[in-house]
Design an enzyme around this catalytic site. Structure first.
Site, PDB file in Angstrom:
ATOM      1  N   CYS A  72       1.607   8.059   5.796  1.00 43.32           N
ATOM      2  CA  CYS A  72       1.885   8.372   4.389  1.00 43.32           C
ATOM      3  C   CYS A  72       1.731   7.179   3.454  1.00 43.32           C
ATOM      4  O   CYS A  72       0.967   7.219   2.484  1.00 43.32           O
ATOM      5  CB  CYS A  72       3.306   8.927   4.256  1.00 43.32           C
ATOM      6  N   HIS A 128       4.659   6.674  -1.634  1.00 44.33           N
ATOM      7  CA  HIS A 128       5.371   7.024  -0.409  1.00 44.33           C
ATOM      8  C   HIS A 128       6.810   7.459  -0.682  1.00 44.33           C
ATOM      9  O   HIS A 128       7.267   8.469  -0.157  1.00 44.33           O
ATOM     10  CB  HIS A 128       5.354   5.847   0.570  1.00 44.33           C
TER      11      HIS A 128
END
Length: 458
Positions: A72, A128
């Protein structure tokens, strides 16, 4: 030739209904942990994504899009900064964006739009952490709502049915008693619709980033979505029993646990349920845009940050350099583009979105971008190119070029696959046939090392 394409595309853009004098808006939709299990990509025959399919019919569909990192944080950092993970050093979820020299003062995609006259607005997971970079938007909104948890939990077991003493990680799932309206992604979609309805951007064009969190783990969504996929009818993805025999990998911990407790179908059911839930939330957003005054003047980009394993290559989650983890959905809808609904099978990277969007919106190009604008592919999706895409992790990098995938790990291990002949990447051609593929290995290795900025071989 490139000059001709740019000139042609300027003419193409001028024919769009918003015209040359009115800058287009951008609706930038991120979906977390979504692989190709969508109706329009056909990754799983039971997936229900009518709203993504509706958007696909209005978009150029990129069928071979890959992330810069199958994790991610580095994937999103690369997309938003325009730098490869190997350039920045951001390779893990614990790496903080502004702690690295290359990104400390870099202009993220939203900042570039803001400094060039756009009202930038965000809610949900774009970077993120949803709170990362919140000071770098014209307006940033916190998330609200709760996914809830399943009503019943057997003592000593996770909601998924795995004993807690065996595993207590986030690979967990179950239907909840929450209503859809109580959940975060639904509330994020409604927030975006409210912005569109009330025209909260003034006279400025807007860049609106909407981050949908599911199907990220844990897979807790209202029970109604699980009910759409009866457990007994679930179809499992293909998994080869001895798939890892020709590479230096072992089955992942999660794979062994799910298999030991016979939860393969339950895990697939949960993933399908979470995708369908996300798609419902996407539908709220698309309906809101269609009813607003902005539809004919708004470019829509929908992207997933990386792929996901559901048992393939004997693992769950992401964090690999194989197609299952690097490949993700990408849709780009430009109003009045006569190619909307067509598929582009050329290799593209999420790294390409920064220069693509700045070109589409006639903004100055950021000279630091390491991606390549895919505007020419929006104008001519069927054209053949010589594009290569790279994905990197902390432990190595991989290149996709033409029909090939080459993987080079930092410890010197290598893998080579012909993805056209072997789409599941079952047969590592460097295991017993290395001499037959020495030319392909050499060309791809040299190209990969060049792209990741490594002058000398390892």
């Amino acid at each position: 030739m490139r000059g001709f394409l740019i000139f042609f595309y300027v003419l193409f853009l001028s024919s769009i209904s918003f015209g040359q004098q009115q800058a287009p808006n951008v609706l930038f939709i991120a979906v977390d942990d979504l692989n190709d299990w969508t109706g329009y990509l056909g990754g799983h025959p039971q997936s229900l994504t009518p709203n993504m399919d509706r958007l696909a019919a209005q978009s150029v569909i990129f069928t071979d899009s890959h992330c810069a990192a199958s994790v991610c944080n580095p994937s999103r950092a690369a997309l938003m900064s325009g730098y490869r993970p190997t350039t920045t050093g951001i390779t893990g979820n614990g790496d903080r964006l502004r702690d690295f020299p290359k990104t400390a003062e870099a202009k993220m995609l939203n900042e570039w739009f803001q400094e060039n006259g756009y009202y930038t607005i965000s809610r949900g997971k774009i970077f993120h952490s949803p709170t990362d970079e919140k000071e770098h938007w014209s307006e940033w909104a916190p998330m609200s709502g709760n996914y809830g948890k399943p009503a019943h939990k057997k003592e000593g077991y996770e909601y998924s049915g795995i004993p807690t003493e065996v595993y207590s990680g986030n690979l967990n799932w179950g239907g909840t008693t929450s209503t859809r309206e109580e959940t975060p992604d639904y509330q994020t979609a409604e927030w975006a619709v409210d912005q569109l309805e009330n025209n909260n951007f003034g006279n400025q064009p807007f860049f609106m980033a909407v981050g949908l969190f599911r199907p990220h783990l844990p897979w807790f969504v209202p029970q109604e979505y699980f009910d759409k996929f009866p457990l007994e009818s679930i179809q499992l993805p293909a998994v080869k029993a001895n798939d890892l025999a020709d590479i230096s990998h072992k089955p992942s911990r999660e794979y062994k646990i799910v298999k030991e407790y016979g939860l393969e179908k339950a895990a697939v059911q949960a993933y399908l349920a979470n995708i369908h839930y996300m798609d419902d939330c996407l539908g709220v957003l698309l309906d809101g845009l269609e009813k607003s005054a902005h539809q004919e003047n708004t470019i829509i980009v929908l992207w997933g940050d990386h792929g996901w394993h559901l048992g393939e290559k004997q693992r769950y989650k992401k964090f690999t350099l194989w197609d299952r983890a690097t490949k993700q959905p990408l849709l780009i809808s430009v109003p009045q583009n006569t190619n909307n609904g067509k598929k582009c099978t050329e290799l593209v990277s999420l790294l390409d979105l920064y220069p693509t969007l700045t070109e589409l919106c006639s903004l100055p190009q950021n000279p630091d971008n390491e991606g390549i604008s895919i505007v020419p592919l929006l104008e001519k999706p069927q054209q053949a190119t010589e594009r290569a895409v790279v994905t990197s992790l902390k432990g190595g990098s991989t290149i996709r070029y033409r029909d090939w995938r080459y993987i080079l790990y930092n410890d010197g291990r290598e893998e080579l696959y012909n993805v056209k002949a072997d789409p599941h990447e079952y047969d590592n051609l460097l295991f017993k046939q290395a001499s037959l593929y020495s030319r392909e290995r050499s060309v791809l290795r040299k190209q990969l090392l060049s792209l990741i900025g490594q002058d000398q071989d390892i």
